[in-house]
Design a protein around this motif. Structure first.
Motif, PDB file in Angstrom:
ATOM      1  N   ARG A   2      42.819 -88.726  40.080  1.00 54.12           N
ATOM      2  CA  ARG A   2      41.442 -89.278  40.178  1.00 54.12           C
ATOM      3  C   ARG A   2      40.983 -90.216  39.307  1.00 54.12           C
ATOM      4  NH1 ARG A   2      37.392 -84.921  39.136  1.00 54.12           N
ATOM      5  NH2 ARG A   2      36.247 -85.902  40.848  1.00 54.12           N
ATOM      6  N   ILE A   3      40.470 -91.335  40.086  1.00 53.83           N
ATOM      7  CA  ILE A   3      40.288 -92.521  39.504  1.00 53.83           C
ATOM      8  C   ILE A   3      38.697 -92.814  39.639  1.00 53.83           C
ATOM      9  CG2 ILE A   3      40.435 -95.027  39.510  1.00 53.83           C
ATOM     10  CD1 ILE A   3      43.153 -94.471  40.888  1.00 53.83           C
ATOM     11  N   LEU A   4      38.182 -93.108  38.383  1.00 51.14           N
ATOM     12  CA  LEU A   4      36.521 -93.620  38.723  1.00 51.14           C
ATOM     13  C   LEU A   4      36.479 -94.958  38.338  1.00 51.14           C
ATOM     14  CD1 LEU A   4      33.644 -92.748  38.699  1.00 51.14           C
ATOM     15  CD2 LEU A   4      33.444 -92.504  36.517  1.00 51.14           C
ATOM     16  N   VAL A   5      35.820 -95.642  39.410  1.00 49.68           N
ATOM     17  CA  VAL A   5      35.788 -97.230  39.315  1.00 49.68           C
ATOM     18  C   VAL A   5      34.149 -97.372  38.808  1.00 49.68           C
ATOM     19  CG1 VAL A   5      35.644 -99.409  40.342  1.00 49.68           C
ATOM     20  CG2 VAL A   5      37.577 -97.741  40.767  1.00 49.68           C
ATOM     21  N   VAL A   6      33.998 -97.985  37.851  1.00 47.64           N
ATOM     22  CA  VAL A   6      32.532 -98.007  37.297  1.00 47.64           C
ATOM     23  C   VAL A   6      32.131 -99.541  38.009  1.00 47.64           C
ATOM     24  CG1 VAL A   6      31.078 -98.516  35.379  1.00 47.64           C
ATOM     25  CG2 VAL A   6      33.084 -96.890  35.219  1.00 47.64           C
ATOM     26  N   GLY A   7      31.099 -98.991  38.936  1.00 47.26           N
ATOM     27  CA  GLY A   7      30.632-100.233  39.695  1.00 47.26           C
ATOM     28  C   GLY A   7      31.366-100.574  40.930  1.00 47.26           C
ATOM     29  N   ALA A   8      30.745-101.141  41.785  1.00 48.90           N
ATOM     30  CA  ALA A   8      31.410-101.721  43.183  1.00 48.90           C
ATOM     31  C   ALA A   8      31.052-102.881  43.233  1.00 48.90           C
ATOM     32  CB  ALA A   8      30.791-100.793  44.386  1.00 48.90           C
ATOM     33  N   GLY A   9      31.249-103.853  42.305  1.00 46.96           N
ATOM     34  CA  GLY A   9      30.971-105.393  42.374  1.00 46.96           C
ATOM     35  C   GLY A   9      32.061-106.033  42.796  1.00 46.96           C
ATOM     36  N   ALA A  10      32.119-107.458  42.181  1.00 47.35           N
ATOM     37  CA  ALA A  10      33.033-108.411  42.541  1.00 47.35           C
ATOM     38  C   ALA A  10      34.407-107.978  41.932  1.00 47.35           C
ATOM     39  CB  ALA A  10      32.866-109.773  41.931  1.00 47.35           C
ATOM     40  N   THR A  11      34.553-107.594  41.012  1.00 46.51           N
ATOM     41  CA  THR A  11      35.755-107.353  40.423  1.00 46.51           C
ATOM     42  C   THR A  11      36.239-105.686  40.698  1.00 46.51           C
ATOM     43  OG1 THR A  11      35.687-108.831  38.625  1.00 46.51           O
ATOM     44  CG2 THR A  11      37.305-106.980  38.287  1.00 46.51           C
ATOM     45  N   GLY A  12      35.316-104.819  40.241  1.00 45.29           N
ATOM     46  CA  GLY A  12      35.617-103.290  40.453  1.00 45.29           C
ATOM     47  C   GLY A  12      35.747-102.984  41.881  1.00 45.29           C
ATOM     48  N   GLY A  13      34.713-103.605  42.630  1.00 43.00           N
ATOM     49  CA  GLY A  13      34.798-103.220  44.227  1.00 43.00           C
ATOM     50  C   GLY A  13      36.044-103.828  44.601  1.00 43.00           C
ATOM     51  N   TYR A  14      36.650-104.787  44.203  1.00 43.57           N
ATOM     52  CA  TYR A  14      37.782-105.414  44.973  1.00 43.57           C
ATOM     53  C   TYR A  14      39.018-104.545  44.654  1.00 43.57           C
ATOM     54  CZ  TYR A  14      41.851-108.337  46.418  1.00 43.57           C
ATOM     55  OH  TYR A  14      42.737-108.841  47.126  1.00 43.57           O
ATOM     56  N   PHE A  15      39.271-104.229  43.392  1.00 42.20           N
ATOM     57  CA  PHE A  15      40.483-103.423  43.142  1.00 42.20           C
ATOM     58  C   PHE A  15      40.375-102.098  43.594  1.00 42.20           C
ATOM     59  CE2 PHE A  15      40.865-106.970  39.916  1.00 42.20           C
ATOM     60  CZ  PHE A  15      42.261-107.338  40.361  1.00 42.20           C
ATOM     61  N   GLY A  16      39.046-101.325  43.213  1.00 39.70           N
ATOM     62  CA  GLY A  16      38.861-100.237  43.651  1.00 39.70           C
ATOM     63  C   GLY A  16      38.744 -99.948  45.393  1.00 39.70           C
ATOM     64  N   GLY A  17      38.567-101.114  45.887  1.00 37.35           N
ATOM     65  CA  GLY A  17      38.409-100.870  47.426  1.00 37.35           C
ATOM     66  C   GLY A  17      40.018-101.011  47.987  1.00 37.35           C
ATOM     67  N   ARG A  18      40.767-101.702  47.201  1.00 33.56           N
ATOM     68  CA  ARG A  18      42.272-101.977  47.525  1.00 33.56           C
ATOM     69  C   ARG A  18      42.779-100.572  47.332  1.00 33.56           C
ATOM     70  NH1 ARG A  18      42.860-105.960  51.148  1.00 33.56           N
ATOM     71  NH2 ARG A  18      42.320-108.052  50.373  1.00 33.56           N
ATOM     72  N   LEU A  19      42.414 -99.979  46.296  1.00 39.39           N
ATOM     73  CA  LEU A  19      43.172 -98.567  45.870  1.00 39.39           C
ATOM     74  C   LEU A  19      42.771 -97.436  46.980  1.00 39.39           C
ATOM     75  CD1 LEU A  19      42.566 -98.635  41.874  1.00 39.39           C
ATOM     76  CD2 LEU A  19      44.618 -98.636  43.348  1.00 39.39           C
ATOM     77  N   ALA A  20      41.323 -97.453  47.308  1.00 37.11           N
ATOM     78  CA  ALA A  20      40.924 -96.668  48.386  1.00 37.11           C
ATOM     79  C   ALA A  20      41.623 -96.799  49.523  1.00 37.11           C
ATOM     80  CB  ALA A  20      39.377 -96.639  48.357  1.00 37.11           C
ATOM     81  N   ALA A  21      41.657 -98.027  49.956  1.00 34.62           N
ATOM     82  CA  ALA A  21      42.265 -98.245  51.229  1.00 34.62           C
ATOM     83  C   ALA A  21      43.737 -97.962  51.432  1.00 34.62           C
ATOM     84  CB  ALA A  21      42.293 -99.838  51.756  1.00 34.62           C
TER      85      ALA A  21
END
Length: 313
Positions: A2-21
């Motif tokens: 279980r991964i919590l990404v703090v924020g969904a901005g330019a950096t966290g959103g990018y890497f978190g989005g790739r992981l979610a996809a």
């Protein structure tokens, strides 16, 4: 995991989005306004490596985080000056076995995180990406690089580091579990301070700086001072790093700038204290002598900017 990404901005959103996809169990910790935007438009990434729109993502706000239970991994990529607020926002997600992977610049954040959550909880990490949010709050990836390097602060590759590497692999970006993450962090810091210090001091990209009468000498001196501070702290930079850095810092005609210069140009707050100021504080004799270093001049230049910005606001 279980991964919590703090924020969904330019950096966290990018890497978190790739992981979610890629099907990983990712939850984004966001403010209510960002949560509403994500519900309406999804998480959108515009990238040379392929665009992505995630319509259904897991997002949570701080007030609801406690009920979500502890996470296995917290991925933290805030600005250094927002660290204290970020810690308060995700603290409820940290349990006895939670690993915290910060992707911040410099080193001071490690001290702060360890003081709050304990030495064992904190990993070291660096990311390589240039990205921003556009007016529509889409994540725009500006170059080809997209990589995370991380590891245990004590060195080696532990079972948990390997488990994180496995979770991050085949997720649409490059990842490496490093046996010497502090060395990697110091080298990135040296490069960033050299680039930010020179481009902010002269308010110009690398190529323009090198075209001026003393531009090359200024960059050379600044790069040497930053390397000396790393060596003073037991992390003398490696020859391969120097070669790579020089190819970027001394590239004729290069349009390269630091994101800190873009912050100045936009009238935004900067990470001057964390990238330049903390490096000066750790510099030993090289930064405490009577001779005024280029690094100290660059830092004072940015502090003068921040003073004027504060007065205007």
């Amino acid at each position: 995991m279980r991964i919590l990404v703090v924020g969904a901005g330019a950096t966290g959103g990018y890497f978190g989005g790739r992981l979610a996809a890629a099907g990983r169990d990712v939850t984004f910790l966001v403010r209510p306004q960002r949560a509403a935007q994500l519900r309406e438009a999804g998480l959108v990434i515009r990238s040379p490596h392929g665009d992505l729109t995630l319509r259904e993502i897991q997002a949570v706000t701080q007030d609801a985080l406690a009920s979500a239970g502890p996470f296995d991994l917290v991925l933290l990529s805030c600005k250094a000056y927002d660290l204290d607020d970020a810690i308060e926002s995700f603290a409820a997600a940290v349990g006895p076995s939670t690993a915290i992977l910060p992707l911040l610049n410099g080193m001071r954040h490690l001290d702060v995180l360890q003081a709050r959550f304990g030495t064992q909880a904190v990993l070291g990490g660096v990311c390589l990406i240039a990205s921003t949010l556009n007016a529509a709050r889409e994540i725009v990836h500006l170059n080809d690089a997209h990589a995370i390097t991380f590891g245990e602060l004590g060195g080696g590759v532990s079972p948990r580091a390997q488990a994180i590497a496995d979770a991050f692999s085949h997720a649409g970006f490059n990842v490496k579990a490093s046996e010497r993450i502090l060395q990697e962090m110091w080298e990135k810091w040296v490069f960033l301070a050299s680039l930010a210090g020179s481009t902010c001091l002269l308010r110009a990209p690398v190529g323009v700086i090198l075209s001026t009468p003393d531009g090359e000498a200024i960059v050379e001196r600044l790069f040497a001072e930053c390397r000396a501070t790393a060596a003073e702290n037991g992390y003398a930079v490696r020859d391969a790093f120097v070669e790579r850095s020089r190819s970027m810092l001394f590239a004729a005609g290069s349009p390269l700038t630091a994101s800190m210069l873009r912050d100045v140009q936009n009238g935004s707050r900067t990470e001057a204290d964390h990238v330049l100021g903390d490096l000066i504080r750790r510099g030993g004799e090289a930064q405490s002598s009577d001779a005024l270093s280029v690094l100290r001049v660059a830092y004072s230049h940015l502090k003068a900017y921040e003073a004027q910005r504060g007065a205007a606001n």
